[in-house]
Scaffold this active site. Structure first.
Site, short mmCIF file in Angstrom:
data_model
loop_
_atom_site.label_atom_id
_atom_site.label_comp_id
_atom_site.label_asym_id
_atom_site.label_seq_id
_atom_site.Cartn_x
_atom_site.Cartn_y
_atom_site.Cartn_z
N CYS A 240 0.88 -1.17 0.00
CA CYS A 240 0.00 0.00 0.00
C CYS A 240 0.92 1.22 0.00
O CYS A 240 1.23 1.78 1.04
CB CYS A 240 -0.86 -0.01 1.25
SG CYS A 240 -1.93 -1.45 1.36
N ALA A 241 1.37 1.61 -1.16
CA ALA A 241 2.57 2.45 -1.25
C ALA A 241 2.32 3.95 -1.29
O ALA A 241 3.14 4.72 -0.79
CB ALA A 241 3.37 2.04 -2.46
N ALA A 242 1.22 4.38 -1.90
CA ALA A 242 1.05 5.81 -2.14
C ALA A 242 0.79 6.58 -0.83
O ALA A 242 0.15 6.04 0.07
CB ALA A 242 -0.12 6.02 -3.10
N PRO A 243 1.30 7.77 -0.70
CA PRO A 243 2.02 8.59 -1.68
C PRO A 243 3.52 8.29 -1.79
O PRO A 243 4.24 9.01 -2.45
CB PRO A 243 1.80 10.01 -1.17
CG PRO A 243 1.65 9.85 0.30
CD PRO A 243 1.02 8.52 0.53
N ASN A 245 6.12 7.71 0.63
CA ASN A 245 7.19 8.12 1.54
C ASN A 245 8.06 6.94 1.94
O ASN A 245 9.29 7.02 1.93
CB ASN A 245 6.60 8.74 2.81
CG ASN A 245 6.25 10.19 2.58
OD1 ASN A 245 6.88 10.86 1.76
ND2 ASN A 245 5.24 10.67 3.28
N LYS A 246 7.38 5.83 2.30
CA LYS A 246 8.15 4.67 2.75
C LYS A 246 8.81 3.99 1.56
O LYS A 246 9.92 3.46 1.68
CB LYS A 246 7.25 3.71 3.54
CG LYS A 246 6.73 4.36 4.80
CD LYS A 246 5.88 3.47 5.64
CE LYS A 246 5.17 4.27 6.72
NZ LYS A 246 4.06 5.09 6.23
N ASP A 264 -0.64 0.30 -5.28
CA ASP A 264 -1.68 1.09 -4.62
C ASP A 264 -2.89 1.08 -5.54
O ASP A 264 -2.76 1.20 -6.75
CB ASP A 264 -1.25 2.53 -4.33
CG ASP A 264 -2.06 3.13 -3.18
OD1 ASP A 264 -1.54 3.24 -2.06
OD2 ASP A 264 -3.25 3.44 -3.41
N ASP A 311 1.75 -1.34 4.90
CA ASP A 311 1.38 -0.10 5.61
C ASP A 311 -0.01 0.29 5.11
O ASP A 311 -0.18 1.24 4.36
CB ASP A 311 2.43 0.99 5.25
CG ASP A 311 2.19 2.29 6.01
OD1 ASP A 311 1.95 2.21 7.23
OD2 ASP A 311 2.26 3.36 5.40
N CYS A 366 -0.49 4.04 11.33
CA CYS A 366 -0.40 5.28 12.11
C CYS A 366 -1.66 5.38 12.96
O CYS A 366 -2.26 6.44 13.10
CB CYS A 366 -0.20 6.51 11.23
SG CYS A 366 -1.42 6.68 9.94
#
Ligand SMILES: C[S@@+](CC[C@H](N)C(=O)[O-])C[C@H]1O[C@@H](n2cnc3c(N)ncnc32)[C@H](O)[C@@H]1O
Length: 727
Positions: A240-243, A245-246, A264, A311, A366
């Site tokens: 789950c990559a967007a946007p 940062n990781k 994503d 994530d 988060c």
């Protein structure tokens, strides 16, 4: 000016709960989304204090004609005047505020005096206890993008531009962070690629930020990539990559070498991600706008993936000054929403663990809710604990652990504004267990077999399956029957039952059998149908890649202590079989895909999972143990008194799950009769303890048969005697 009107429109929609701020900002025609988003959020955050000033200055009344009672627009203008960049280039709007600036300033001063603070921001933080300790003091973290530069160069650059680097001892890191003042910065104590600035520092327009040499990223959000810790050149999946940062952090850690498959499902977020990773100079990422749950784990494309970052979407409840807290109240996540989120998070995490080559999976959110954190991880762990272990993250460097009322809490880390001076966050890490490879287990099995041949005594049972030592007592309960023969029958049935047995399943209901048969037929016919279509997919390159992978150190099947086990005894046929099985699995995956019209996604994924497991297990056991079982069952069938009905169905067994089905001849016939009537004939034995029961059954069956035999013999003898007497 359009910005103010647009911000007011969005705020009013958000307050009416028509949509989220992000959605409204993204769908707005206003070009500078960042500016629009920031203004909207800030106005919402300060709405209470702005309202007080509006009322005190009687602005709505005085500007009745111009504002037409639009309180929200008045708030936006007031915000810009008092806390923003000033009402700029806005003609009438500017006039509207500037014409009343005296009253406005006097109202503001009254509030500041009353609260005993120096500026309006402090008023807001004082009103919200959570923010008082966090929002204002939360430091600004900046990650150095190792793709474009290095930490020392960045530090020097800041120093050249007048920033003062603070030095500290590890024991007073926290105090130093809290004491940071404007113009000062420091290096993070845990992660050398992270710099810390005073809260509220705006670096958006800093040259290093514009060029992508530094990236503003909360410390909490930097932890997952560090825990994943992929080596240079590794292959990684970001589910789950967007946007991004990781993703870009992982790319930085692997020095932009190797490959990151970044998934994503949200196209808009994905396009933002492409822009951001472009600025960061990341070129090792393949952006895939796709629902991660539809990705086929056994696709050869991902055969080299060893690291997965999970994530997923979460409630975001850990984020300080979250807008939903402002618009919906503090504890804005409903139980129903939490339930939905955790269901989704479980399915994503489970899917990530299905990739055959994966050796480390990091799960983070988060969120501060255990339902999205400890409970998700523990639920998934309970299902994969035979293959994965939970790793204790930063055991010596991090005090804040998982919620103590949950299992394995020591393995997890949590972050919070109070303790870590970051947003609330949760991180956990799964690592594939370093198991003895299947070749080893086969060797062990063979050794056991040889031993058994030498001596058909109880020692075999003790040595090869010491947990079964009590079963020898079971034999001794029947001293008048041939114990050795029974032992031999059982051990012939499947040596794994004693050698590598971890658990045991006895699946024998007629319904289950029929289902299996139908499933197998279905699979076979579908493979036939799709073979032509898929043959092209399985190209030579993939075969080669797969072979290389299996031969390499990274073959998860053969990894011991993180290193390659001795591959000299690796049989190339077995490698071929591995490749072949994966290919078969692809064919079947495609079949599963074609079923999607009438199967829901979860079912399909479960099928994939089951099938993936089967492929793994087939590699480890089907080659030899199946053969052994077949031959031995034939031998056993020949023997009198006992009857080993079948070798277990190929599809339903695993390294740890061996289905054996042992009956007396008579019992078997009874069962067959019952099966015809559709009755369930035997129970499912779930664990190894049931072996005793089976042994008992066999023993009693054997005893029963022997007794019968003896009776028959006696009868015959009697008959003979009678006939002799008669003569
Ligand atoms: C918490 S955000 C990810 C943040 C990102 N890892 C970062 O650090 O920048 C969660 C993302 O998951 C995406 N998502 C949700 N469900 C998904 C799915 N089934 N497959 C792929 N992506 C998904 C959302 O679109 C969202 O962008």
């Amino acid at each position: 000016m359009f910005l103010y009107v647009e911000a007011a429109r969005i705020i009013s929609q958000v307050l009416k709960k028509k949509s989220s701020i992000k959605n409204l900002v993204f769908s707005s025609t206003y070009e500078n989304k960042k500016q629009l988003y920031a203004l909207t959020c800030e106005c919402l955050k300060f709405s209470d204090v702005l309202d007080k000033i509006l009322e005190g200055a009687r602005l709505l009344e005085k500007e009745k004609e111009f504002l037409q009672g639009d309180r929200i627009l008045a708030r936006v203008l007031l915000y810009e005047f008092l806390l923003g960049k000033g009402v700029q280039h806005a003609g009438k709007y500017r006039m509207c505020i500037m014409g009343h600036r005296k009253e406005i300033n006097s109202e503001m001063r009254k509030i500041l005096e009353k609260q005993g603070v120096r500026n309006l921001r402090d008023v807001v933080y004082n009103h919200c206890p959570d923010n008082a300790t966090t929002g204002h003091t939360l430091p600004k973290y900046v990650r150095v993008n190792q793709i474009k530069t290095d930490t020392n160069t960045v530090i020097e650059n800041f120093q050249k531009n007048g920033w003062k680097l603070l030095k500290y001892k590890s024991s007073n890191f926290r105090e130093t962070v809290e004491s940071l003042r404007e113009g000062e910065f420091m290096q993070d104590a845990h992660f050398p690629d992270l710099l810390v600035f005073p809260g509220g520092t705006d670096l958006h327009e800093n040259e290093l930020c514009v060029t992508g040499e530094i990236i503003q990223q909360d410390k909490a959000s930097c932890i997952p990539a560090h825990v994943l810790n992929p080596e240079e050149g590794a292959e990684v999946i970001d589910c789950c990559a967007a946007p991004g940062n990781k993703t870009s952090h992982v790319a930085s850690l692997i020095r932009n070498k190797g490959r990151i498959y970044a998934f994503d499902k949200d196209a808009r977020r994905m396009s933002t991600m492409k822009k951001l990773i472009g600025i960061a100079g990341v070129s090792c990422v393949e952006c895939l706008c796709q629902d991660f749950l539809t990705v086929v784990p056994t696709d050869p494309k991902y055969s080299m993936v060893e690291y997965v970052l999970v994530d997923p979407s979460c409630s975001g409840s850990g984020i300080v000054n979250r807008m939903s807290q402002i618009t919906d109240g503090k504890d804005s996540v409903s139980d129903q929403r939490l339930h939905q989120l955790s269901k989704f998070q479980i399915s994503i995490l489970k899917h990530a663990l299905r990739f055959p080559g994966v050796k480390r999976v990091v799960y983070s959110t988060c969120s501060i809710h255990p339902e999205e954190n400890e409970m998700v991880v523990n639920e998934v762990y309970s299902q994969v604990s035979d293959q994965f272990e939970l790793v204790e993250i930063m055991p010596n460097d991090w005090l804040e652990r998982g919620a103590p009322e949950h299992e394995h809490s020591q393995c997890f880390i949590r972050l919070s504004p109070d303790q870590s001076l970051t947003n609330g966050f949760f991180v956990s890490c799964f690592e594939r267990r370093k198991i003895a490879c299947s070749f080893d287990s086969l060797k062990k099995t063979n050794a056991c077999k040889k031993k058994r041949k030498k001596s058909k005594s109880e020692t075999f049972i003790k040595e090869c399956g010491d947990n079964k030592s009590e079963s020898t007592d079971t034999f001794n309960q029947f001293p008048d029957i041939d114990n050795d023969q029974i032992r031999n029958e059982i051990s012939n049935a499947d040596e794994n039952a004693f050698g590598d047995l971890l658990s045991m399943k006895h699946i024998d209901s007629s319904v289950e059998k029929k289902k299996q048969k139908r499933k197998h037929e279905e699979y076979d016919s579908n493979i036939g149908r799709s073979e032509g279509r898929n043959e092209s997919n399985i190209n030579a390159a993939n075969r080669k890649k797969k072979k290389k992978k299996i031969k390499s150190e990274k073959c998860f099947q053969c990894t011991e202590n993180g290193k390659n086990t001795d591959r000299k005894d690796t049989n190339t046929d077995l490698i071929d079989k591995h490749v072949q099985l994966s290919e078969q699995s692809n064919i079947q995956e495609n079949r599963i895909e074609s079923e999607s019209e009438y199967c829901n996604k979860e079912t399909i994924n479960e099928k994939r999972w089951e099938h993936g497991k089967e492929v793994e297990n087939e590699i480890s056991t089907s080659e030899q143990s199946n053969e052994v079982a077949k031959q031995d069952s034939k031998q056993a069938k020949k023997r009198k008194g006992l009857y080993i009905v079948e070798d277990y169905p190929k599809r339903k067994k695993s390294d740890a799950t061996i289905c054996i089905n042992i009956h007396s001849e008579k019992e078997k016939k009874k069962k067959e009769r019952k099966q015809k009537k559709g009755e369930t004939v035997s129970k499912i034995n779930e664990n190894v303890d049931d072996l005793d029961e089976i042994i008992l059954n066999i023993a009693s069956a054997a005893k029963h048969d022997l007794e019968k035999k003896q009776k028959r013999k006696k009868k015959k003898k009697k008959k003979k005697k009678k006939s002799v007497v008669g003569e």
